[in-house]
Design a protein around this motif. Structure first.
Motif, PDB file in Angstrom:
ATOM      1  N   GLN A   1      27.181  18.748  26.976  1.00 28.88           N
ATOM      2  CA  GLN A   1      27.490  18.584  25.746  1.00 28.88           C
ATOM      3  C   GLN A   1      26.532  19.262  24.636  1.00 28.88           C
ATOM      4  O   GLN A   1      27.200  20.007  23.746  1.00 28.88           O
ATOM      5  N   GLU A   2      25.470  19.209  25.032  1.00 34.30           N
ATOM      6  CA  GLU A   2      24.530  20.109  24.083  1.00 34.30           C
ATOM      7  C   GLU A   2      24.110  21.295  24.238  1.00 34.30           C
ATOM      8  O   GLU A   2      23.916  21.853  23.299  1.00 34.30           O
ATOM      9  N   ALA A   3      24.152  21.732  25.561  1.00 36.35           N
ATOM     10  CA  ALA A   3      23.980  23.011  26.026  1.00 36.35           C
ATOM     11  C   ALA A   3      24.979  23.993  26.692  1.00 36.35           C
ATOM     12  O   ALA A   3      24.689  25.141  27.023  1.00 36.35           O
ATOM     13  N   ARG A   4      26.102  23.416  26.864  1.00 35.15           N
ATOM     14  CA  ARG A   4      27.265  23.854  27.633  1.00 35.15           C
ATOM     15  C   ARG A   4      26.472  24.617  28.921  1.00 35.15           C
ATOM     16  O   ARG A   4      26.749  25.546  29.407  1.00 35.15           O
ATOM     17  N   PHE A   5      25.732  23.573  29.643  1.00 33.96           N
ATOM     18  CA  PHE A   5      24.704  24.077  30.608  1.00 33.96           C
ATOM     19  C   PHE A   5      25.544  24.334  31.973  1.00 33.96           C
ATOM     20  O   PHE A   5      25.704  25.293  32.730  1.00 33.96           O
ATOM     21  N   ILE A   6      26.758  23.410  32.157  1.00 32.03           N
ATOM     22  CA  ILE A   6      27.555  23.658  33.298  1.00 32.03           C
ATOM     23  C   ILE A   6      28.502  25.034  33.275  1.00 32.03           C
ATOM     24  O   ILE A   6      28.647  25.820  34.149  1.00 32.03           O
ATOM     25  N   ASP A   7      28.924  25.312  31.737  1.00 31.61           N
ATOM     26  CA  ASP A   7      29.554  26.423  31.676  1.00 31.61           C
ATOM     27  C   ASP A   7      28.904  28.036  32.196  1.00 31.61           C
ATOM     28  O   ASP A   7      29.273  28.805  32.769  1.00 31.61           O
ATOM     29  N   PHE A   8      27.335  27.639  31.707  1.00 33.97           N
ATOM     30  CA  PHE A   8      26.484  28.741  31.702  1.00 33.97           C
ATOM     31  C   PHE A   8      26.540  28.998  33.431  1.00 33.97           C
ATOM     32  O   PHE A   8      26.282  30.136  33.682  1.00 33.97           O
ATOM     33  N   ILE A   9      26.001  28.014  34.052  1.00 34.99           N
ATOM     34  CA  ILE A   9      25.762  28.056  35.514  1.00 34.99           C
ATOM     35  C   ILE A   9      27.001  28.383  36.393  1.00 34.99           C
ATOM     36  O   ILE A   9      26.802  29.189  37.360  1.00 34.99           O
TER      37      ILE A   9
ATOM     38  N   ALA B   1      22.361  34.098  25.199  1.00 37.52           N
ATOM     39  CA  ALA B   1      22.974  32.678  25.591  1.00 37.52           C
ATOM     40  C   ALA B   1      21.865  32.072  25.857  1.00 37.52           C
ATOM     41  O   ALA B   1      21.890  30.709  25.716  1.00 37.52           O
ATOM     42  N   SER B   2      21.004  32.526  26.677  1.00 36.74           N
ATOM     43  CA  SER B   2      19.749  31.714  27.084  1.00 36.74           C
ATOM     44  C   SER B   2      18.950  30.894  26.008  1.00 36.74           C
ATOM     45  O   SER B   2      18.573  29.707  26.050  1.00 36.74           O
ATOM     46  N   ARG B   3      19.036  31.364  24.671  1.00 35.79           N
ATOM     47  CA  ARG B   3      18.447  30.933  23.686  1.00 35.79           C
ATOM     48  C   ARG B   3      19.056  29.725  23.152  1.00 35.79           C
ATOM     49  O   ARG B   3      18.563  28.602  23.075  1.00 35.79           O
ATOM     50  N   GLN B   4      20.391  29.700  23.099  1.00 37.50           N
ATOM     51  CA  GLN B   4      21.365  28.551  22.833  1.00 37.50           C
ATOM     52  C   GLN B   4      21.139  27.399  23.955  1.00 37.50           C
ATOM     53  O   GLN B   4      21.174  26.032  23.682  1.00 37.50           O
ATOM     54  N   ILE B   5      21.409  27.768  25.203  1.00 36.18           N
ATOM     55  CA  ILE B   5      20.899  26.825  26.174  1.00 36.18           C
ATOM     56  C   ILE B   5      19.756  26.052  26.365  1.00 36.18           C
ATOM     57  O   ILE B   5      19.579  25.141  26.459  1.00 36.18           O
ATOM     58  N   HIS B   6      18.838  26.925  25.939  1.00 34.87           N
ATOM     59  CA  HIS B   6      17.125  26.534  26.033  1.00 34.87           C
ATOM     60  C   HIS B   6      17.054  25.366  24.929  1.00 34.87           C
ATOM     61  O   HIS B   6      16.545  24.165  25.165  1.00 34.87           O
ATOM     62  N   ALA B   7      17.755  25.654  23.863  1.00 36.17           N
ATOM     63  CA  ALA B   7      17.568  24.673  22.851  1.00 36.17           C
ATOM     64  C   ALA B   7      18.309  23.504  22.931  1.00 36.17           C
ATOM     65  O   ALA B   7      17.851  22.414  22.741  1.00 36.17           O
ATOM     66  N   GLY B   8      19.540  23.569  23.592  1.00 35.43           N
ATOM     67  CA  GLY B   8      20.202  22.388  23.977  1.00 35.43           C
ATOM     68  C   GLY B   8      19.628  21.484  24.807  1.00 35.43           C
ATOM     69  O   GLY B   8      19.646  20.283  24.756  1.00 35.43           O
ATOM     70  N   CYS B   9      18.929  22.141  25.997  1.00 32.29           N
ATOM     71  CA  CYS B   9      18.348  21.361  27.197  1.00 32.29           C
ATOM     72  C   CYS B   9      17.093  20.751  26.590  1.00 32.29           C
ATOM     73  O   CYS B   9      16.816  19.418  27.038  1.00 32.29           O
ATOM     74  N   ALA B  10      16.333  21.429  25.813  1.00 35.81           N
ATOM     75  CA  ALA B  10      15.122  20.901  24.938  1.00 35.81           C
ATOM     76  C   ALA B  10      15.641  19.617  24.406  1.00 35.81           C
ATOM     77  O   ALA B  10      14.754  18.615  24.395  1.00 35.81           O
TER      78      ALA B  10
END
Length: 202
Positions: free
Chosen positions: A86-94, A109-118
């Motif tokens: 929901q916050e980082a679209r982590f599954i989409d990226f992986i 893309a990693s910057r957005q995922i990093h921010a969402g995971c954090a």
């Protein structure tokens, strides 16, 4: 203990000298050996054996067995994956191959995922260094002291570990542990395995 050459009496020496003369003249190798003996060199069995002592370092490896779980509760794992999606679209990226993307595209893309995971970690977990008593406020690559009887589950010693401690070493990584978990409470866990619903625009 070494062996010694027994002396030969006169008569055997007298008759043996004739045989040795012809053998000496016929073989250059034999003559060379006789010269070596004549110069006072000792036979191998006459030489006192040389005792070589060498100090050997004892390296002790400490292995910590992985925890064995009798049962596994997958609900919490599914809930965490939902939050990361929901916050980082982590599954989409992986799940997507990044082989065809440039390093610049992946970095953006990693910057957005990093921010969402954090954001997920800060909202739902309190994370601290694994052993505040040893690491405390020490920075990486600084020297720290590890007492005897340390918890091998929290501290992993690298390199040559000798004796029972205390130990002095360089901090490579402070380690992490969860001190508080604040995952949202759910009453219905039947759909927790749905990490993200399919989205259809109509």
């Amino acid at each position: 203990m070494t062996n010694k050459v027994k002396p030969v009496s006169f008569v055997p020496r007298f008759f043996g000298a004739f045989g040795q003369f012809f053998k000496y003249m016929a073989s250059g190798d034999y003559a060379a050996r006789c010269q070596t003996v004549g110069q006072g060199e000792q036979f191998a069995f006459e030489v006192e054996p040389k005792v070589i002592t060498e100090e050997v370092e004892v390296i002790r490896e400490i292995e910590v067995a992985a925890p064995v779980l009798d049962t596994v509760n997958a609900d919490g794992a599914h809930q965490l994956l939902q939050l990361l999606q929901q916050e980082a679209r982590f599954i989409d990226f992986i799940q997507e191959s990044i082989d065809d993307y440039s390093d610049a595209d992946v970095g953006a893309a990693s910057r957005q995922i990093h921010a969402g995971c954090a954001k997920v970690l800060k909202q739902h977990f309190t994370i601290d260094v694994v052993s505040s008593a040893v690491v405390n406020t020490a920075t990486e690559n600084s020297r720290v002291e590890v007492p005897s009887g340390y918890d091998a589950k929290q501290i992993k010693l690298e390199g040559r570990v000798e004796g029972d401690g205390p130990y002095s070493g360089t901090l490579i990584h402070p380690g992490w542990k969860v001190t508080e978990t604040r995952l949202p409470k759910v009453t219905n866990t039947e759909s927790l395995n749905i990490l993200a619903p399919a989205e259809i625009e109509v």
